[in-house]
Motif scaffolding. Structure first.
Motif, PDB file in Angstrom:
ATOM      1  N   TYR A   1      17.212 -20.806 -29.558  1.00 61.22           N
ATOM      2  CA  TYR A   1      15.919 -20.197 -29.313  1.00 61.22           C
ATOM      3  C   TYR A   1      15.527 -19.197 -30.308  1.00 61.22           C
ATOM      4  O   TYR A   1      14.331 -19.111 -30.625  1.00 61.22           O
TER       5      TYR A   1
ATOM      6  N   PHE B   1      13.833 -20.562 -33.317  1.00 60.44           N
ATOM      7  CA  PHE B   1      12.826 -20.770 -32.971  1.00 60.44           C
ATOM      8  C   PHE B   1      11.705 -19.649 -33.099  1.00 60.44           C
ATOM      9  O   PHE B   1      10.760 -19.710 -33.967  1.00 60.44           O
ATOM     10  N   LEU B   2      12.259 -18.846 -32.344  1.00 59.15           N
ATOM     11  CA  LEU B   2      11.449 -17.435 -32.158  1.00 59.15           C
ATOM     12  C   LEU B   2      11.293 -17.040 -33.696  1.00 59.15           C
ATOM     13  O   LEU B   2      10.357 -16.323 -34.136  1.00 59.15           O
TER      14      LEU B   2
ATOM     15  N   THR C   1      -3.829  -9.312 -21.940  1.00 59.31           N
ATOM     16  CA  THR C   1      -3.295 -10.234 -21.020  1.00 59.31           C
ATOM     17  C   THR C   1      -4.145  -9.829 -19.523  1.00 59.31           C
ATOM     18  O   THR C   1      -4.387 -10.914 -18.862  1.00 59.31           O
TER      19      THR C   1
ATOM     20  N   LEU D   1       6.335 -21.286 -27.673  1.00 54.06           N
ATOM     21  CA  LEU D   1       6.894 -19.957 -28.106  1.00 54.06           C
ATOM     22  C   LEU D   1       6.913 -18.982 -26.969  1.00 54.06           C
ATOM     23  O   LEU D   1       7.925 -18.314 -26.734  1.00 54.06           O
TER      24      LEU D   1
ATOM     25  N   PHE E   1       9.845 -20.119 -24.612  1.00 57.59           N
ATOM     26  CA  PHE E   1      11.282 -19.312 -25.055  1.00 57.59           C
ATOM     27  C   PHE E   1      11.133 -17.911 -25.024  1.00 57.59           C
ATOM     28  O   PHE E   1      12.177 -17.553 -24.840  1.00 57.59           O
ATOM     29  N   LEU E   2      10.046 -17.255 -25.392  1.00 59.40           N
ATOM     30  CA  LEU E   2       9.729 -15.936 -25.333  1.00 59.40           C
ATOM     31  C   LEU E   2      10.080 -15.508 -23.797  1.00 59.40           C
ATOM     32  O   LEU E   2      10.556 -14.164 -23.673  1.00 59.40           O
ATOM     33  N   ASN E   3       9.642 -16.248 -22.743  1.00 55.47           N
ATOM     34  CA  ASN E   3       9.858 -15.719 -21.374  1.00 55.47           C
ATOM     35  C   ASN E   3      11.351 -15.916 -20.974  1.00 55.47           C
ATOM     36  O   ASN E   3      11.585 -15.482 -19.822  1.00 55.47           O
ATOM     37  N   SER E   4      12.086 -16.759 -21.600  1.00 54.07           N
ATOM     38  CA  SER E   4      13.563 -16.974 -21.212  1.00 54.07           C
ATOM     39  C   SER E   4      14.055 -15.704 -21.173  1.00 54.07           C
ATOM     40  O   SER E   4      14.112 -14.638 -21.808  1.00 54.07           O
TER      41      SER E   4
ATOM     42  N   ARG F   1       6.583  -9.922 -29.261  1.00 47.58           N
ATOM     43  CA  ARG F   1       5.070 -10.025 -29.136  1.00 47.58           C
ATOM     44  C   ARG F   1       4.073  -9.470 -30.066  1.00 47.58           C
ATOM     45  O   ARG F   1       3.050  -9.795 -30.492  1.00 47.58           O
TER      46      ARG F   1
ATOM     47  N   TYR G   1      -2.210 -15.021 -30.380  1.00 49.94           N
ATOM     48  CA  TYR G   1      -2.912 -14.603 -29.326  1.00 49.94           C
ATOM     49  C   TYR G   1      -2.585 -15.777 -28.150  1.00 49.94           C
ATOM     50  O   TYR G   1      -2.568 -14.986 -27.047  1.00 49.94           O
TER      51      TYR G   1
ATOM     52  N   ILE H   1       0.551 -14.930 -26.213  1.00 45.96           N
ATOM     53  CA  ILE H   1       0.569 -13.615 -25.372  1.00 45.96           C
ATOM     54  C   ILE H   1      -0.258 -14.093 -23.935  1.00 45.96           C
ATOM     55  O   ILE H   1       0.276 -13.682 -22.918  1.00 45.96           O
ATOM     56  N   ILE H   2      -1.300 -14.938 -24.203  1.00 45.31           N
ATOM     57  CA  ILE H   2      -1.886 -15.309 -22.878  1.00 45.31           C
ATOM     58  C   ILE H   2      -0.942 -16.030 -21.995  1.00 45.31           C
ATOM     59  O   ILE H   2      -0.745 -15.794 -20.551  1.00 45.31           O
TER      60      ILE H   2
ATOM     61  N   SER I   1       1.800 -14.140 -20.488  1.00 47.77           N
ATOM     62  CA  SER I   1       1.341 -13.265 -19.113  1.00 47.77           C
ATOM     63  C   SER I   1       1.194 -14.328 -18.138  1.00 47.77           C
ATOM     64  O   SER I   1       1.628 -13.890 -16.741  1.00 47.77           O
TER      65      SER I   1
ATOM     66  N   PHE J   1      -4.342 -20.924 -17.030  1.00 52.14           N
ATOM     67  CA  PHE J   1      -4.259 -20.085 -18.241  1.00 52.14           C
ATOM     68  C   PHE J   1      -4.533 -21.309 -19.594  1.00 52.14           C
ATOM     69  O   PHE J   1      -5.024 -21.054 -20.400  1.00 52.14           O
TER      70      PHE J   1
ATOM     71  N   PHE K   1      -8.327 -21.855 -19.634  1.00 44.20           N
ATOM     72  CA  PHE K   1      -8.923 -20.825 -20.176  1.00 44.20           C
ATOM     73  C   PHE K   1      -8.582 -20.541 -21.631  1.00 44.20           C
ATOM     74  O   PHE K   1      -9.784 -20.707 -22.290  1.00 44.20           O
TER      75      PHE K   1
END
Lengths: 281, 320
Positions: free
Chosen positions: A16, A19-20, A275, B109, B112-115, B125, B189, B192-193, B196, B231, B234
């Motif tokens: 993880y 990758f990030l 957002t 991404l 993974f970021l939301n995990s 972010r 960009y 991040i959409i 959210s 999303f 969009f």
């Protein structure tokens, strides 16, 4: 509660972050490399292996750049145009958004729908006649041509309407009316203080868009002394062979820095705006 | 403050005492006043130009002399110009190359970021969003250095044992370079959409799926992707519209070398339009190009909407 999926083991955790981390590295590296090239002797962009360390030539590169362009004038022009547009957008869009959110008037829904429709009209469709209008007005090569058409926009109205509709309560406006305050007075003393966060987001976005705009200033501005920073940077990039990347990158870095600082300082507003804008549309 | 809310009829009588009719008219008038700047500006710089562009596309004009009616000739000129079709193909290719990998990467991404195991979410972010605040001109200049002949891109290719590429003139090289610039600026960009969107999915859905024994990949297919669909629609729509209007990257990257015209390898539709109008003073054909661009934009948006509706039909059938 917070766990999504099973509790992953160490290898997948490393995966993880790897990758990030690669993603973050690719996002940030060009900024760093911009400064690397800007601070090294002029041929540094094409050495083998590539130059990746900062050196001490920044001032000499930047001096060459300011010799070829009116850097500070261009920066000032951009600052002036962006500020003028931003202030005007904040004023007119919040007023219009307020009217759409809190007033009842004939054809309101139709007019608001119309505003939304204009969001989908591509800018290129109107560029030729707008150019002709500017010629007729003798606004070619002036900042008026950049500022006036941008003074209010559909996105700003939409954005402010959504925010005002949910955050400004009818009782507050009622109270203001009973106190005998006029329409504009209620707007400035009751509404504006409540909607400051939305104004901040809209302001940052507008400023950034105008600051970064290239197409329209390219069409309008003819004189070096009137160039915005984006046009001035593009003009530096003139010949294919023997490009002085040290000089170009030093100016690019200096032009990018102000916006980068604004972003890092206000990133909360940026991302909040981004957002919620996407969620609502 | 529930007690401070007067009931609707009470408020009505309260206001009526002050002369509601005139007050109502006055407030409508104020509202029209508040929204009028937009409509005024739109009439001058939006509506009139659109009508005039349509009109102009049937005339021959150099922006100075008299206009002559030529019927559909401008459209014939443009659609018979091989350069226009080159610009059309280029735009589509660069769009696809810049957008499709970009949106997939952004989705990954974001997932993974939301995990829950990921820390420093806010920092990530901010870092991912940094490219998007950079001006396209700056992005293009940095990547021009990256893709220059003896530059870093060719060094990286060398590490992989691939011969260096002329990124500024090769047919694919130019397109890859421009698509890379687009990707770098917009991936964050879209991440991040998507993020959210992911955060708006209730966690108990995953909880339930896990109890039912769904693997993480199954959860992604049956919960995440269907709920993220608005999303995705969009971002696909915005990316499509945006990439049809691609101008600054190819113009700055290739519009050099003394000739003021952009190399054919990177010619996009808007660059074509710009060159017709402001390079050659053919305002009529430029207007025709603008109208064709609008038609393409509408067609591609409709295809998008049609495809997303079909896709939702499929996933909906699978999920139930």
């Amino acid at each position: 509660m917070k766990n999504i999926g099973d509790q992953p083991g160490l290898p997948s955790k490393i995966g993880y972050y790897l990758f990030l981390g690669i993603g973050a590295f690719i996002s940030v590296f060009p900024f760093y490399w911009m400064f690397v090239i800007a601070s090294n002797p002029r041929g540094a962009a094409s050495t083998l292996p590539p130059t990746v360390t900062i050196s001490d030539q920044f001032m000499s590169n930047f001096t060459r750049a300011t010799g070829m362009m009116d850097f500070w004038t261009a920066l000032g022009n951009s600052l002036f145009v962006s500020t003028a547009v931003t202030l005007s957008v904040l004023f007119f869009c919040s007023l219009a958004g307020y009217a759409f959110a809190k007033y009842d008037f004939p054809y309101k829904h139709f007019l608001f729908f119309f505003v939304l429709c204009t969001l989908f009209v591509p800018q290129q469709l109107s560029i030729l006649p707008t150019y002709v209008i500017m010629t007729k007005l003798e606004w070619i090569n002036t900042f008026k041509a950049l500022i006036v058409p941008a003074m209010v926009n559909a996105f700003g109205i939409f954005w402010m309407r959504q925010y005002i509709a949910t955050s400004v309560h009818a009782e507050l406006l009622e109270a203001g009316r009973i106190d005998g305050a006029g329409h504009l007075r209620i707007f400035t003393t009751v509404v504006v203080p409540i909607i400051t966060p939305a104004l901040a987001t809209l302001g940052i976005f507008t400023f950034m868009n105008i600051w970064n705009d290239f197409f329209w200033p390219l069409v309008i501005l003819k004189d070096r002394s009137n160039y915005t920073i984006q046009i001035a940077l593009q003009q530096l990039f003139t010949t294919r062979d023997g490009l002085d990347y040290g000089m170009i990158m030093s100016a690019t870095f200096m032009a990018t820095l102000p916006l980068l600082l604004v972003f890092l300082g206000f990133s909360r507003w940026f991302i909040a705006g981004l957002t919620s804008g996407a969620v609502k549309s | 403050m529930p007690q401070s809310q007067p009931t609707a009829p009470a408020r009505e009588t309260m206001v009526r005492k002050q002369g509601w009719l005139t007050e109502r008219k006055r407030s409508s008038l104020m509202a029209y006043l508040f929204i009028s700047p937009f409509f005024l500006l739109f009439a001058i710089f939006g509506l009139y130009p659109i009508v005039f562009t349509l009109y102009l596309s049937f005339y021959k004009w150099d922006a100075l002399g008299p206009m002559t009616f030529v019927g559909l000739q401008n459209y014939r000129f443009v659609t018979e110009d091989p350069l226009f079709w080159t610009s059309f193909t280029n735009t589509l290719l660069i769009s696809a190359m810049g957008t499709i990998p970009q949106l997939i990467l952004a989705l990954l991404l974001a997932v993974f970021l939301n995990s829950s195991i990921t820390k420093f979410k806010k920092t990530f972010r901010v870092l991912y969003f940094m490219p998007n605040i950079t001006s396209i001109v700056a992005v293009t200049l940095v990547f021009s250095a990256f893709f220059s002949n003896g530059g870093m891109a060719n060094w990286l290719l060398g590490l992989l044992g691939i011969d260096p590429l002329a990124w500024g003139s090769d047919w694919w090289g130019v397109k890859i370079a421009i698509a890379t610039m687009v990707m770098w600026r917009w991936t964050g960009y879209n991440t991040i959409i998507y993020l959210s969107g992911l955060q708006s999915i209730p966690t108990d859905l995953y909880e339930a799926a896990r109890i039912d024994g769904a693997s993480r990949f199954q959860q992604l297919l049956t919960i995440t992707l269907p709920l993220l669909k608005p999303f995705i629609v969009f971002t696909v729509l915005m990316s499509t519209i945006g990439s049809l209007q691609l101008f600054t990257e190819p113009f700055v990257y290739l519009g050099q070398g003394g000739t003021s015209s952009t190399r054919e390898e990177g010619l996009t539709m808007v660059v074509y339009l710009y060159t017709e109008a402001f390079g050659n003073s053919f305002f009529g054909t430029a207007a025709a190009t603008a109208v064709l661009l609008l038609i393409f934009t509408i067609v591609f948006s409709l295809i998008n909407m049609w495809a997303s509706r079909r896709m939702s039909g499929d996933t909906g059938g699978g999920a139930v």
